[in-house]
Design a protein around this motif. Structure first.
Motif, PDB file in Angstrom:
ATOM      1  N   ARG A  67      -0.751  12.478 -28.742  1.00 22.62           N
ATOM      2  CA  ARG A  67      -1.644  11.345 -28.440  1.00 22.62           C
ATOM      3  C   ARG A  67      -2.777  11.779 -27.507  1.00 22.62           C
ATOM      4  O   ARG A  67      -3.925  11.372 -27.687  1.00 22.62           O
ATOM      5  CB  ARG A  67      -0.859  10.193 -27.817  1.00 22.62           C
ATOM      6  N   GLU A  68      -2.438  12.584 -26.503  1.00 24.83           N
ATOM      7  CA  GLU A  68      -3.469  13.089 -25.587  1.00 24.83           C
ATOM      8  C   GLU A  68      -4.470  13.973 -26.329  1.00 24.83           C
ATOM      9  O   GLU A  68      -5.664  13.946 -26.050  1.00 24.83           O
ATOM     10  CB  GLU A  68      -2.833  13.860 -24.426  1.00 24.83           C
ATOM     11  N   HIS A  69      -3.964  14.745 -27.278  1.00 29.93           N
ATOM     12  CA  HIS A  69      -4.841  15.596 -28.088  1.00 29.93           C
ATOM     13  C   HIS A  69      -5.832  14.738 -28.872  1.00 29.93           C
ATOM     14  O   HIS A  69      -7.040  15.005 -28.876  1.00 29.93           O
ATOM     15  CB  HIS A  69      -4.010  16.459 -29.037  1.00 29.93           C
ATOM     16  N   TYR A  70      -5.331  13.710 -29.539  1.00 34.09           N
ATOM     17  CA  TYR A  70      -6.218  12.834 -30.311  1.00 34.09           C
ATOM     18  C   TYR A  70      -7.175  12.061 -29.405  1.00 34.09           C
ATOM     19  O   TYR A  70      -8.328  11.823 -29.768  1.00 34.09           O
ATOM     20  CB  TYR A  70      -5.414  11.882 -31.193  1.00 34.09           C
ATOM     21  N   LYS A  71      -6.718  11.709 -28.227  1.00 30.84           N
ATOM     22  CA  LYS A  71      -7.598  11.042 -27.260  1.00 30.84           C
ATOM     23  C   LYS A  71      -8.736  11.987 -26.862  1.00 30.84           C
ATOM     24  O   LYS A  71      -9.903  11.588 -26.821  1.00 30.84           O
ATOM     25  CB  LYS A  71      -6.791  10.628 -26.020  1.00 30.84           C
ATOM     26  N   TRP A  72      -8.403  13.245 -26.604  1.00 29.95           N
ATOM     27  CA  TRP A  72      -9.426  14.229 -26.253  1.00 29.95           C
ATOM     28  C   TRP A  72     -10.408  14.440 -27.404  1.00 29.95           C
ATOM     29  O   TRP A  72     -11.613  14.544 -27.192  1.00 29.95           O
ATOM     30  CB  TRP A  72      -8.781  15.555 -25.853  1.00 29.95           C
ATOM     31  N   LEU A  73      -9.890  14.499 -28.637  1.00 27.78           N
ATOM     32  CA  LEU A  73     -10.774  14.660 -29.792  1.00 27.78           C
ATOM     33  C   LEU A  73     -11.782  13.519 -29.861  1.00 27.78           C
ATOM     34  O   LEU A  73     -12.964  13.730 -30.137  1.00 27.78           O
ATOM     35  CB  LEU A  73      -9.970  14.715 -31.094  1.00 27.78           C
TER      36      LEU A  73
ATOM     37  N   ARG B 246     -16.000  13.605 -28.952  1.00 23.06           N
ATOM     38  CA  ARG B 246     -16.799  13.325 -30.153  1.00 23.06           C
ATOM     39  C   ARG B 246     -16.651  14.457 -31.182  1.00 23.06           C
ATOM     40  O   ARG B 246     -17.626  14.879 -31.803  1.00 23.06           O
ATOM     41  CB  ARG B 246     -18.270  13.111 -29.801  1.00 23.06           C
ATOM     42  N   MET B 247     -15.430  14.939 -31.346  1.00 24.18           N
ATOM     43  CA  MET B 247     -15.205  16.099 -32.202  1.00 24.18           C
ATOM     44  C   MET B 247     -15.648  15.861 -33.636  1.00 24.18           C
ATOM     45  O   MET B 247     -16.250  16.751 -34.257  1.00 24.18           O
ATOM     46  CB  MET B 247     -13.736  16.517 -32.167  1.00 24.18           C
TER      47      MET B 247
END
Length: 107
Positions: A26-32, A36-37
């Motif tokens: 979830r943190e990974h997707y939040k960072w993405l 603005r990946m």
């Protein structure tokens, strides 16, 4: 998720603790999203040739186990010239996008 392999990476990173792996994912997707990946991957970097010229780094194939090999030559970075053509934030965005492309290509 892009693949079962990606899920396995997060599980291994958290010693197969599913709850911790879910939090990490979830943190990974939040960072993405925050970085603005998806935009970075779609939009070209017009300053890419300059970044590569003044900041020598590249992905160079894979090792025997299929992991990407990244080569960076920090002693050859020409920071004054690099900062004349782009910003530090933009260089980081370029590195993030390049790394994310490699991850998606391999999974």
């Amino acid at each position: 998720l892009w693949s079962d392999h990606m899920l396995a990476r997060f599980l291994v990173a958290r010693q197969w603790n599913a709850e911790k792996a879910i939090v990490m994912l979830r943190e990974h997707y939040k960072w993405l999203a925050e970085s603005r990946m998806s935009e970075l991957l779609q939009d070209p970097f017009p300053e890419e040739t300059h970044i590569k010229k003044f900041y020598p780094q590249t992905f160079h194939g894979t090792d025997k186990q299929g992991r990407p090999v990244y080569i960076e030559r920090p002693g050859l970075i020409d920071m004054p010239r690099l900062l004349q053509v782009t910003t530090p934030e933009r260089v980081l965005e370029y590195i993030y996008a390049s790394t994310e492309k490699q991850i998606r290509r391999r999974m």
